[in-house]
Design an enzyme around this catalytic site. Structure first.
Site, mmCIF file in Angstrom:
data_model
loop_
_atom_site.group_PDB
_atom_site.id
_atom_site.type_symbol
_atom_site.label_atom_id
_atom_site.label_comp_id
_atom_site.label_asym_id
_atom_site.label_seq_id
_atom_site.Cartn_x
_atom_site.Cartn_y
_atom_site.Cartn_z
ATOM 1 N N SER A 94 -13.574 -3.838 -0.379
ATOM 2 C CA SER A 94 -14.317 -3.073 -1.398
ATOM 3 C C SER A 94 -15.825 -3.237 -1.235
ATOM 4 C CB SER A 94 -13.887 -3.479 -2.806
ATOM 5 O OG SER A 94 -12.599 -3.001 -3.105
ATOM 6 N N PRO A 95 -16.372 -2.928 -0.056
ATOM 7 C CA PRO A 95 -17.803 -3.122 0.184
ATOM 8 C C PRO A 95 -18.717 -2.161 -0.572
ATOM 9 C CG PRO A 95 -16.793 -1.995 2.039
ATOM 10 C CD PRO A 95 -15.670 -2.424 1.152
ATOM 11 N N GLY A 137 -17.863 -4.549 -9.723
ATOM 12 C CA GLY A 137 -16.837 -5.039 -10.623
ATOM 13 C C GLY A 137 -15.503 -5.117 -9.909
ATOM 14 N N TYR A 156 0.838 -1.198 0.000
ATOM 15 C CA TYR A 156 0.000 0.000 0.000
ATOM 16 C C TYR A 156 0.874 1.249 0.000
ATOM 17 C CZ TYR A 156 -4.065 -2.942 1.105
ATOM 18 O OH TYR A 156 -5.075 -3.880 1.076
ATOM 19 N N VAL A 200 -17.880 2.991 -7.473
ATOM 20 C CA VAL A 200 -18.823 2.721 -6.388
ATOM 21 C C VAL A 200 -20.234 2.652 -6.943
ATOM 22 C CG1 VAL A 200 -17.359 3.789 -4.640
ATOM 23 C CG2 VAL A 200 -19.051 5.178 -5.829
ATOM 24 N N PHE A 201 -21.067 1.834 -6.323
ATOM 25 C CA PHE A 201 -22.456 1.717 -6.780
ATOM 26 C C PHE A 201 -23.381 2.707 -6.093
ATOM 27 C CE2 PHE A 201 -21.820 -1.549 -3.480
ATOM 28 C CZ PHE A 201 -22.808 -1.223 -2.565
#
Length: 305
Positions: A215-216, A220, A52, A225-226
């Site tokens: 990645s909550p 994809g 990271y 983000v949704f």
């Protein structure tokens, strides 16, 4: 903040963890504010990895908190190793060198959990076992786990590794539900019935391995983000309605959807915005009903058989 047992280790951890992948981009003051916000919310679990920020995320974190023994004992620190430029490396030499680098950057004598970061097809489990035993004996690592591994990969390691593997970090969000879909569409000739991960969800429950959802809020593979995304109008409509009913932000509902699963999944959130983290932390105070959980699942475009 609700606590869960990490695997069956006896180590109680918050059900929401802060992923520190983007901390390398913060100033010392902003990083300190981020960590303090997390701690105030009961999120004392910080997920790192040696890659990271090329290691900078761990350095910024340690500098921001003014790492010392008094600070260290209030935190649960997890890091990962095994990803190198153009390759994966689970060799004994690399694992040991990686941990030494992690400890130096985090300015601590030990980390609570070490995860192997993505599978290495050239893994020699005997070497992993030797590395883990050395790290455990020296006190540099207390618990061990994996990331993005399927049941047979975990079984192979477990045949040789003396320590119990207590965690498996896997991608999971309401729009990335492969580990759930296959279990709902058993013995069917549709895409959702395809078992792509060896029934990893049920396996981890059977083996007392805590799934850590990364990645909550992503759909994809890092496509975006949704939440508040026009590509997902029905999903956002339902999430926003439930959020309004419960008096929280949409991020809390998306997180609560994961926490509702009886597998006791720990959700790793990667925001570097203190206000956003505070809103997310409200998920720990919410238990979605079965009807709400399925309504959100279906709104994401999923279907039940």
């Amino acid at each position: 903040m609700n606590k869960i047992n990490l695997g069956n280790s006896g180590l109680l951890v918050p059900e929401i963890a802060l992923g520190c992948m983007r901390m390398a981009d913060l100033s010392k003051d902003d990083a300190a504010k981020m960590v303090n916000t997390a701690m105030d919310a009961g999120i004392n679990f910080f997920d790192h990895a040696d890659i990271y920020g090329g290691g900078k995320s761990e350095e910024v974190f340690a500098d921001a908190v003014g790492m010392n023994p008094a600070v260290r004992e209030k935190m649960i620190l997890q890091s990962k190793c095994g990803i190198r430029p153009g390759m994966f490396d689970f060799s004994k030499e690399h694992i040991l060198e990686s941990v030494d680098g992690i400890l130096k950057r985090l300015q601590t004598d030990y980390i609570d959990i070490l995860l192997l970061h993505r599978p290495d097809t050239l893994v020699e489990p005997e070497e992993v076992a030797e590395a883990f035993t050395a790290l455990k004996k020296s006190g540099k690592v207390r618990e061990f786990g994996v990331s993005n591994q399927n049941p047979m990969q975990i079984e192979l390691l477990s045949k040789y590794v003396e320590q119990k593997l207590v965690a498996n970090q896997l991608q999971l969000s309401v729009t990335n539900t492969g580990m759930i879909d296959a279990g709902l569409n058993v013995n069917m000739t549709i895409d959702r019935s395809v078992d792509r991960d060896g029934s990893i969800l049920d396996y981890c429950r059977l083996k007392d391995i805590t799934i850590q959802a990364w990645s909550p809020f992503q759909f994809g593979f890092f496509e975006g983000v949704f939440l508040d995304n026009p590509k997902f109008p029905e999903l956002n409509k339902v999430i926003d309605r439930v959020a309004a009913e419960k008096g929280v932000k949409n991020t809390a509902i998306a997180t609560a959807w994961i926490l509702r699963h009886p597998a006791k999944i720990q959700t790793v959130v990667g925001t570097m915005n203190p206000e956003r983290l505070q809103a997310i932390s409200e998920a720990s105070n919410i238990t979605l009903t079965r009807q709400e959980w399925y309504e959100i699942y279906l709104a994401a475009g999923n279907e039940l058989p």
